[in-house]
Design a protein around this motif. Structure first.
Motif, short mmCIF file in Angstrom:
data_model
loop_
_atom_site.label_atom_id
_atom_site.label_comp_id
_atom_site.label_asym_id
_atom_site.label_seq_id
_atom_site.Cartn_x
_atom_site.Cartn_y
_atom_site.Cartn_z
N THR A 1 0.84 -1.19 0.00
CA THR A 1 0.00 0.00 0.00
C THR A 1 0.88 1.25 0.00
O THR A 1 2.07 1.20 0.31
N ASP A 2 0.26 2.40 -0.33
CA ASP A 2 0.99 3.67 -0.29
C ASP A 2 1.58 3.91 1.11
O ASP A 2 2.70 4.40 1.26
N GLU A 3 0.82 3.50 2.14
CA GLU A 3 1.29 3.65 3.52
C GLU A 3 2.56 2.82 3.75
O GLU A 3 3.52 3.27 4.38
N ASP A 4 2.53 1.58 3.26
CA ASP A 4 3.69 0.69 3.42
C ASP A 4 4.91 1.27 2.71
O ASP A 4 6.03 1.25 3.25
N TRP A 5 4.71 1.79 1.49
CA TRP A 5 5.85 2.33 0.74
C TRP A 5 6.46 3.53 1.46
O TRP A 5 7.67 3.75 1.41
N CYS A 6 5.62 4.31 2.15
CA CYS A 6 6.16 5.46 2.90
C CYS A 6 7.01 5.01 4.08
O CYS A 6 7.82 5.80 4.59
N SER A 7 6.85 3.78 4.52
CA SER A 7 7.71 3.22 5.56
C SER A 7 8.95 2.55 4.96
O SER A 7 10.03 2.57 5.55
N ILE A 8 8.79 1.97 3.77
CA ILE A 8 9.89 1.24 3.14
C ILE A 8 10.98 2.19 2.62
O ILE A 8 12.17 1.96 2.83
N LEU A 9 10.58 3.25 1.92
CA LEU A 9 11.55 4.13 1.25
C LEU A 9 12.60 4.70 2.20
O LEU A 9 13.79 4.65 1.89
N PRO A 10 12.22 5.26 3.38
CA PRO A 10 13.27 5.82 4.26
C PRO A 10 14.23 4.77 4.80
O PRO A 10 15.35 5.10 5.20
N ASP A 11 13.81 3.50 4.80
CA ASP A 11 14.71 2.44 5.28
C ASP A 11 15.85 2.18 4.31
O ASP A 11 16.91 1.70 4.71
N TYR A 12 15.63 2.48 3.01
CA TYR A 12 16.63 2.11 2.01
C TYR A 12 17.20 3.31 1.24
O TYR A 12 17.99 3.11 0.33
N TRP A 13 16.78 4.53 1.57
CA TRP A 13 17.30 5.71 0.89
C TRP A 13 17.78 6.68 1.96
O TRP A 13 16.98 7.28 2.68
N ALA A 14 19.11 6.82 2.08
CA ALA A 14 19.71 7.50 3.22
C ALA A 14 19.18 8.91 3.44
O ALA A 14 18.98 9.35 4.58
N SER A 15 18.96 9.66 2.37
CA SER A 15 18.56 11.07 2.53
C SER A 15 17.16 11.22 3.12
O SER A 15 16.77 12.31 3.54
N LEU A 16 16.38 10.11 3.18
CA LEU A 16 15.03 10.20 3.73
C LEU A 16 14.94 9.74 5.19
O LEU A 16 13.92 9.96 5.84
N LYS A 17 16.02 9.13 5.67
CA LYS A 17 15.95 8.51 7.01
C LYS A 17 15.53 9.49 8.10
O LYS A 17 14.76 9.14 8.99
N ASN A 18 16.06 10.72 8.06
CA ASN A 18 15.76 11.69 9.11
C ASN A 18 14.58 12.59 8.76
O ASN A 18 14.32 13.57 9.47
#
Length: 316
Positions: free
Chosen positions: A49-66
């Motif tokens: 889901t869109d919600e799940d992807w919003c949790s997945i992306l910051p886990d694997y893209w460093a600039s989004l982690k914070n």
């Protein structure tokens, strides 16, 4: 006396400009999504889901982690649909980028909620088109990066209270519910034996067996082979896949909501949830919670297999 020149008051120093606040843009979300397309096959070939992807992306893209709070559903949906198009894979339509999206309704806390779901694949066609009975939402816990435990100081009384809170999966009821009936529960005096860990491991293995059956029905029946594609009728194949879906949904809900002793669901409620989940994703067959529970018992006590639907094939 000569006139004294008045001294000018010193101009106050300008305050240093605050550093600009970085904002997550749609282009940055597209870059993160492309990184997953090229580098993370474990996120492929399943709908999230869109919600799940919003949790997945910051886990694997460093600039989004914070900046997780800036990775919002609205921003993600707009960016991905604009860049990759809005192709669902319904009835064979293809997207050269391998990105598919569809809006689906789901039952969340008793309410019908609509989410956009997205799938990445490197296959020529969408492997789980929305028109297929095999359509299901992936398990986000299988792709998220594991979090390290946060250790915090606690009082001796607080520690004692935590120890007394036994996990439901350590109970005899959970052992009887989820372990095969021919496996005896270890005695309490067995040193270092955590029955809860055993029960949860068996549940996760059973869920993987269900997923295998969803992809290839013959993997979920006893003595099943690829030849069963021609030996078993389409109706019976759909019934096997449907039971795999329902048992998987009930087991997943059990892992999510039966761990603690407060506000936990019963197994019957998990089976009710599975029935509602099947309706939401568009299965036409009707199934009662008792039928889901019986299907689980059959699967559990037959080494994670359903009985072969073809009587003649079983007698060979």
């Amino acid at each position: 006396m000569p006139n004294k020149k008045k001294r000018k008051a010193p101009t106050p120093a300008k305050a240093a400009a605050a550093p600009p606040v970085w904002t997550v843009t749609g282009a940055e979300l597209v870059k993160a999504f492309q990184h997953i397309i090229y580098s993370l096959p474990k996120c492929h070939d399943q709908w999230f889901t869109d919600e799940d992807w919003c949790s997945i992306l910051p886990d694997y893209w460093a600039s989004l982690k914070n900046y997780r709070d800036q990775v919002t559903k609205g921003k993600f949906i707009k960016a991905i649909k604009k860049h990759f198009g809005e192709i669902s894979g319904y009835r064979g339509e293809t997207n050269p980028s391998g990105v598919y999206c569809v809006e689906r309704a789901r039952m969340i806390n008793g309410k019908n909620t609509k989410n956009w779901c997205f799938l990445i694949t490197k296959k020529l066609f969408c492997p789980l088109p929305p028109s297929s009975p095999q359509f299901f939402i992936g398990d986000i816990t299988t792709v998220l990066e594991p979090l390290l435990p946060q250790y915090q100081p606690t009082s001796s009384r607080g520690l004692a209270n935590e120890i007394l809170k036994e996990s439901y999966f350590d109970s005899g009821e959970a052992w009887k519910m989820f372990m095969p009936s021919d496996v005896a529960k270890p005695k309490k005096n067995d040193p270092g034996k955590s029955t809860g860990d055993d029960v949860k491991a068996v549940i996760k293995t059973r869920m993987l067996a269900c997923q295998a059956g969803i992809q290839n029905f013959w993997e979920a029946i006893e003595d099943g082979t690829k030849e069963d594609v021609t030996d078993v009728t389409d109706f019976k194949r759909r019934k096997i896949v449907f039971k795999c879906h329902a048992v998987y949904a009930a087991l997943r809900k059990a892992l999510e909501s039966m761990e603690g002793n407060q506000n936990r669901l019963t197994w019957r409620q998990c089976c009710d949830f599975a029935v509602e989940a099947m309706k939401v994703v568009g299965f036409e067959e009707t199934l009662a919670a008792d039928a889901v529970s019986r299907a689980h018992v059959e699967f559990r006590d037959n080494k994670n297999k359903f009985k072969h639907p073809n009587e003649k094939a079983r007698k060979k």
